[in-house]
Motif scaffolding. Structure first.
Motif, PDB file in Angstrom:
ATOM      1  N   LYS B   4       0.866  -1.174   0.000  1.00 16.18           N
ATOM      2  CA  LYS B   4       0.000   0.000   0.000  1.00 16.18           C
ATOM      3  C   LYS B   4       0.896   1.215   0.000  1.00 16.18           C
ATOM      4  O   LYS B   4       1.806   1.319   0.828  1.00 16.18           O
ATOM      5  N   PHE B   5       0.661   2.146  -0.895  1.00 15.33           N
ATOM      6  CA  PHE B   5       1.411   3.380  -0.774  1.00 15.33           C
ATOM      7  C   PHE B   5       0.590   4.581  -1.215  1.00 15.33           C
ATOM      8  O   PHE B   5      -0.469   4.446  -1.799  1.00 15.33           O
ATOM      9  N   THR B   6       1.128   5.750  -0.885  1.00 19.21           N
ATOM     10  CA  THR B   6       0.386   6.998  -1.096  1.00 19.21           C
ATOM     11  C   THR B   6       1.047   7.856  -2.157  1.00 19.21           C
ATOM     12  O   THR B   6       2.263   8.011  -2.188  1.00 19.21           O
ATOM     13  N   VAL B   7       0.209   8.416  -3.024  1.00 21.43           N
ATOM     14  CA  VAL B   7       0.677   9.331  -4.059  1.00 21.43           C
ATOM     15  C   VAL B   7      -0.013  10.667  -3.872  1.00 21.43           C
ATOM     16  O   VAL B   7      -1.230  10.719  -3.745  1.00 21.43           O
ATOM     17  N   ALA B   8       0.764  11.743  -3.854  1.00 22.96           N
ATOM     18  CA  ALA B   8       0.155  13.068  -3.747  1.00 22.96           C
ATOM     19  C   ALA B   8       0.195  13.736  -5.112  1.00 22.96           C
ATOM     20  O   ALA B   8       1.211  13.696  -5.798  1.00 22.96           O
ATOM     21  N   LEU B   9      -0.938  14.345  -5.504  1.00 22.28           N
ATOM     22  CA  LEU B   9      -1.013  15.029  -6.791  1.00 22.28           C
ATOM     23  C   LEU B   9      -0.873  16.524  -6.571  1.00 22.28           C
ATOM     24  O   LEU B   9      -1.683  17.141  -5.894  1.00 22.28           O
ATOM     25  N   ALA B  23      -9.237  10.394 -13.351  1.00 26.71           N
ATOM     26  CA  ALA B  23      -8.864   9.264 -14.207  1.00 26.71           C
ATOM     27  C   ALA B  23      -8.178   8.178 -13.381  1.00 26.71           C
ATOM     28  O   ALA B  23      -8.351   6.991 -13.617  1.00 26.71           O
ATOM     29  N   LEU B  24      -7.411   8.607 -12.389  1.00 30.56           N
ATOM     30  CA  LEU B  24      -6.700   7.622 -11.558  1.00 30.56           C
ATOM     31  C   LEU B  24      -7.635   6.905 -10.599  1.00 30.56           C
ATOM     32  O   LEU B  24      -7.467   5.731 -10.316  1.00 30.56           O
ATOM     33  N   THR B  25      -8.606   7.628 -10.060  1.00 33.39           N
ATOM     34  CA  THR B  25      -9.386   7.032  -8.976  1.00 33.39           C
ATOM     35  C   THR B  25     -10.822   6.700  -9.347  1.00 33.39           C
ATOM     36  O   THR B  25     -11.518   6.054  -8.587  1.00 33.39           O
ATOM     37  N   ARG B  46      -6.822   3.418  -5.896  1.00 29.40           N
ATOM     38  CA  ARG B  46      -6.716   2.684  -7.151  1.00 29.40           C
ATOM     39  C   ARG B  46      -6.023   1.377  -6.863  1.00 29.40           C
ATOM     40  O   ARG B  46      -5.007   1.332  -6.191  1.00 29.40           O
ATOM     41  N   LYS B  47      -6.578   0.302  -7.393  1.00 29.85           N
ATOM     42  CA  LYS B  47      -5.906  -0.988  -7.230  1.00 29.85           C
ATOM     43  C   LYS B  47      -5.189  -1.303  -8.526  1.00 29.85           C
ATOM     44  O   LYS B  47      -5.723  -1.071  -9.606  1.00 29.85           O
ATOM     45  N   TYR B  48      -3.971  -1.785  -8.410  1.00 30.49           N
ATOM     46  CA  TYR B  48      -3.240  -2.119  -9.623  1.00 30.49           C
ATOM     47  C   TYR B  48      -2.385  -3.322  -9.339  1.00 30.49           C
ATOM     48  O   TYR B  48      -1.447  -3.239  -8.569  1.00 30.49           O
ATOM     49  N   LYS B  49      -2.693  -4.425  -9.943  1.00 32.66           N
ATOM     50  CA  LYS B  49      -1.917  -5.668  -9.760  1.00 32.66           C
ATOM     51  C   LYS B  49      -1.601  -5.918  -8.295  1.00 32.66           C
ATOM     52  O   LYS B  49      -0.451  -5.932  -7.892  1.00 32.66           O
ATOM     53  N   ASN B  50      -2.571  -6.033  -7.525  1.00 31.15           N
ATOM     54  CA  ASN B  50      -2.540  -6.288  -6.079  1.00 31.15           C
ATOM     55  C   ASN B  50      -1.717  -5.284  -5.269  1.00 31.15           C
ATOM     56  O   ASN B  50      -1.359  -5.539  -4.140  1.00 31.15           O
ATOM     57  N   ARG B  51      -1.481  -4.087  -5.832  1.00 31.60           N
ATOM     58  CA  ARG B  51      -0.948  -3.002  -5.018  1.00 31.60           C
ATOM     59  C   ARG B  51      -2.089  -2.027  -4.794  1.00 31.60           C
ATOM     60  O   ARG B  51      -2.875  -1.783  -5.706  1.00 31.60           O
ATOM     61  N   GLN B  52      -2.146  -1.497  -3.593  1.00 28.47           N
ATOM     62  CA  GLN B  52      -3.195  -0.522  -3.378  1.00 28.47           C
ATOM     63  C   GLN B  52      -2.606   0.884  -3.309  1.00 28.47           C
ATOM     64  O   GLN B  52      -1.722   1.162  -2.497  1.00 28.47           O
ATOM     65  N   ILE B  53      -3.084   1.760  -4.179  1.00 29.11           N
ATOM     66  CA  ILE B  53      -2.535   3.099  -4.255  1.00 29.11           C
ATOM     67  C   ILE B  53      -3.553   4.089  -3.709  1.00 29.11           C
ATOM     68  O   ILE B  53      -4.686   4.156  -4.167  1.00 29.11           O
ATOM     69  N   LEU B 156       1.139   6.251 -16.436  1.00 28.35           N
ATOM     70  CA  LEU B 156       1.388   7.046 -15.242  1.00 28.35           C
ATOM     71  C   LEU B 156       1.467   6.156 -14.019  1.00 28.35           C
ATOM     72  O   LEU B 156       2.377   6.276 -13.192  1.00 28.35           O
ATOM     73  N   ILE B 157       0.525   5.212 -13.924  1.00 28.58           N
ATOM     74  CA  ILE B 157       0.534   4.322 -12.765  1.00 28.58           C
ATOM     75  C   ILE B 157       1.825   3.511 -12.728  1.00 28.58           C
ATOM     76  O   ILE B 157       2.437   3.325 -11.681  1.00 28.58           O
TER      77      ILE B 157
END
Lengths: 82, 688
Positions: B4-9, B23-25, B46-53, B156-157
């Motif tokens: 699990k990790f956090t991205v700030a826009l 678009a991401l969420t 956003r879930k992407y290949k079993n990573r949670q963003i 982008l992801i």
């Protein structure tokens, strides 16, 4: 050296160079972050008399209130190519 | 590898950051509250290949200084929460200005990814980017995106994940500010405490640069004896050597760096991105025609909201009536169960009365979102600035005021775009004078009851106008007395006109509409229950009620209850306004939500429930009152005590319950005085 004038006095269609801003450094920083730094070229797009002034700086359009434009000192010195 | 990790826009206003966020969420977003922060931040997943963003949408800013609350919030989020990755959304068609923010982020050495958004517009203008070369120069991965079409989201992801998984790197090139400034930076670096958290996290250079830029917040954080003097003398040296303050030189050098990097990697053609916009602006912001066009557009917006909204509204009314009957049906007919009464009369009536307006509100917000997304609102703000300036407010103040015509709650939240605190408080205080959707329901009850059809539209306009005039006068007054102060100098970016996408408009509309629903679901629900209790207790003795019809019985009960008694007690105070205890009682209910005024009146006049309710009620009030009183009721409702939800939001946004109390007291007394005047003068005129 060209004479210093207020941005509010420049007619539409003219290009000028920003010399300095007569304001506190908070406001100056804010203007700088929006593109208004010394020696930048400003094109006056429209100048409502009375009313706000629209200028073009690089690819940005900014609207400036009259009071704001009064504080921005410019000259007709051409921007030297770098 | 973190799961699990956090991205700030981050990003400039108008860079399409929100579109990228969407678009991401997708729809998986909500508004989060962070302690100590008055600005709310949007979060999504956003879930992407079993990573949670976890994606966090920071406020749009031009820079990361201490100059405005938005910038501080954005910066403090990054410093305080250590997001794993920061993505800056860059408007590729306005590259150099956008990269100014990037230089700040680069200097903080946060794990950074740049999203070159609006690439379609940039390419259409003939801009060609050598993204690889630019990316190498800036030492930051760059991804091409078109947020409005969702293009580039996958890339982008992947860039985000790659950056999150990489170990922290230090940059090989830092931006150099010239020998003189570098000397001063070195000097300040030596003064810093190496174990201060800002230094351990960000190194010596970034805090030193910020101190030399006289960043007030960083100065406070790193405060120690001798620091301020050192900074001042450094600044003085720079000023005498180079003729400018360090902040300006540093800013200039940042742009120089950007310019250099772009010169090598960006090819432009002559076409400006503003050509079409200029042509449109020539008409829309024209001196003579601009203002009338604006008013015409506003009128259109309201017409749309209220006429189109009528159909779904009727449908909703029917739905709530049906629900009421269904719930009542759960008990045997005529059952005196209190729970049943609470549910049908308290909860469903109360909440239903508010939700019924959702279509109107949504349509209004839809129209406003279209105006905002297309870029017209920026023009409107500057057209209105002259007028706003005369009453001591900023041109931008008028956008929240327009939203106030729908509902005060999101309108007050929209005042966050105002930087000046006094401007902001003044705007918040007068927003309730913009007749909101709830008041509209009261007007629509009273106007058709007392006035012939051709008078309806003009009467409505009159009432709205009164509200606006009062708002203007109050704002003027506040700004010259209590909230005196300089108006902020007006500087705003004018983005080029854009075709709004249906998706983003709907999202905007829904976000604001959701606030309205939340208010219904929470505060109004609570107050409806309290009010129901106050209107049903103490119970009238059953003998009194036994031989009355159900409707009359309810009326008698109301008179006997706490609310009814309060209404009767207040009657002498309200008489000079042309009101009687019945109106008084309904007004007490209206403190919860203005719409409650109508349901209370319906109960008092024993008009039963159902589809014919409005007509029946109108007949009754027409019989009981004069048009003058009807008008006075509208005036009083227009001005007086804003609903509880508004008061709560005011307290939250101004940071103090005192302002909310001031607002309540001020508006109520103004309402009393003005209604008094209107009624007395009106009666006087009638006798002449």
């Amino acid at each position: 050296m060209s004479q210093m004038q207020r941005l509010s006095q420049i007619p539409p269609g003219k290009k000028v160079r920003l010399e300095y801003v007569d304001a506190g450094f908070g406001l100056k920083s804010r203007l700088a972050s929006m593109g208004l730094v010394p020696r930048i070229e400003i094109l006056v797009v429209s100048s409502g008399r009375p009313g706000p002034i629209v200028v073009s700086v690089k690819d940005t359009r900014l609207v400036l209130g009259r009071g704001m434009a009064d504080k921005i000192m410019v000259s007709y010195e051409t921007v030297s190519p770098q | 590898m973190k799961e699990k990790f956090t991205v700030a826009l981050a990003g400039n206003p108008n860079s399409g950051k929100t579109t990228v966020f969407n678009a991401l969420t997708g729809a998986r977003q909500h508004v989060a509250n962070y302690p100590g922060v008055t600005v709310e931040i949007k979060e999504g997943r956003r879930k992407y290949k079993n990573r949670q963003i976890n994606v966090v949408d920071l406020p749009g800013t031009y820079s990361l200084s201490a100059y405005s609350t938005d910038e501080l919030v954005a910066r403090n989020y990054i410093i305080g929460r250590h997001p794993d990755v920061v993505v800056q959304v860059v408007d590729a068609s306005n590259l150099e200005r956008n990269l100014y923010l990037a230089t700040h982020l680069m200097e903080m050495n946060v794990p950074l990814v740049l999203a070159f958004n609006m690439s379609d517009i940039a390419e259409r203008r003939g801009l060609k980017f050598d993204l690889e070369a630019l990316s190498a120069l800036l030492e930051v991965p760059i991804v091409r995106t078109v947020g409005s079409r969702g293009e580039g989201t996958g890339n982008l992801i992947e860039a985000i994940i790659k950056t999150a998984d990489s170990p922290p790197r230090t940059r090989t090139h830092t931006i150099r500010y010239g020998a003189e400034i570098e000397r001063e930076i070195e000097g300040i670096e030596k003064l810093l405490d190496s174990d201060h958290e800002l230094v351990t996290r960000y190194g010596h250079r970034w805090p030193a640069v910020k101190l030399l830029e006289r960043d007030s917040e960083i100065i406070t954080r790193l405060q120690k004896p001798g620091l301020t003097e050192a900074i001042e003398s450094a600044a003085a040296r720079i000023k005498s050597l180079l003729g400018e303050e360090p902040e300006m030189i540093i800013a200039d050098r940042r742009y120089g760096f950007i310019s250099g990097a772009c010169q090598e990697t960006v090819k432009t053609t002559v076409q400006s991105r503003h050509e079409v916009s200029d042509k449109i602006d020539a008409v829309l912001t024209n001196h003579i025609v601009g203002l009338p066009i604006f008013f015409a557009l506003m009128y259109l917006v309201f017409q749309l909201a209220f006429s189109l909204g009528a159909f779904p509204m009727q449908w909703l009314e029917g739905f709530f009536a049906w629900t009421q009957a269904a719930v009542a049906g759960l008990w045997p007919a005529g059952s005196p169960s209190q729970l049943k009464a609470l549910l049908t009369d308290g909860v469903i009536s109360g909440v239903g009365g508010v939700v019924v307006f959702l279509p109107n509100i949504l349509l209004l917000f839809f129209a406003i979102a279209v105006l905002e997304d297309s870029g017209y609102m920026a023009r409107a703000a500057f057209i209105m600035d002259r007028i706003m300036h005369k009453i001591g407010l900023h041109g931008k103040s008028f956008i929240p005021m327009v939203i106030g015509f729908g509902c005060s709650v999101p309108a007050i939240m929209a005042t966050r775009i105002l930087e000046n605190r006094r401007n902001r408080i003044t705007t918040i205080l007068v927003i309730p004078l913009m007749s909101c959707g709830a008041r509209f329901t009261i007007y629509m009850l009273i106007i058709p009851a007392f006035f012939p059809k051709p008078w309806w539209a003009p009467m409505l306009v009159l009432i709205y106008l009164i509200g606006i005039v009062l708002a203007v006068i109050s704002a003027r007054l506040l700004r010259s007395t209590l909230l005196k102060g300089e108006t902020m100098p007006f500087v705003m970016e004018l983005p080029p006109y854009r075709m709004p996408t249906l998706k983003s408009v709907c999202l905007h509309m829904w976000q604001r509409g959701w606030m309205y629903l939340k208010k219904a679901g929470t505060i109004i629900l609570a107050i409806s229950i309290i009010l129901w209790a106050a209107a049903n207790y103490p119970k009238a003795p059953s003998e009194k009620l036994s031989d009355l019809t159900e409707a009359r019985a309810r009326s008698a009960q109301l008179q006997h209850s706490a609310v009814g008694r309060l209404g009767k007690t207040l009657e002498p105070v309200l008489k000079p306004l042309g009101f009687d205890w019945k109106i008084g009682t309904a007004l007490i209910g209206a403190t919860a939500a203005k719409e409650v005024f109508i349901s209370q009146m319906a109960i008092i006049y024993a008009v039963g429930t159902g589809e014919q309710q409005s007509e029946a009620l109108r007949k009754k009030i027409k019989a009981e009152y004069t048009p003058l009183t009807g008008f006075c009721v509208m005036v009083f409702c227009l001005i007086s005590l804003p609903c509880v939800a508004t008061l709560v939001i005011t307290a939250k946004e101004t940071g103090s319950w005192l302002w909310a109390a001031f607002q309540a007291a001020g508006l109520t007394s103004m309402a009393y005085v003005i209604t008094l005047a209107v009624y007395q003068i009106g009666t006087l005129l009638q006798t002449l």
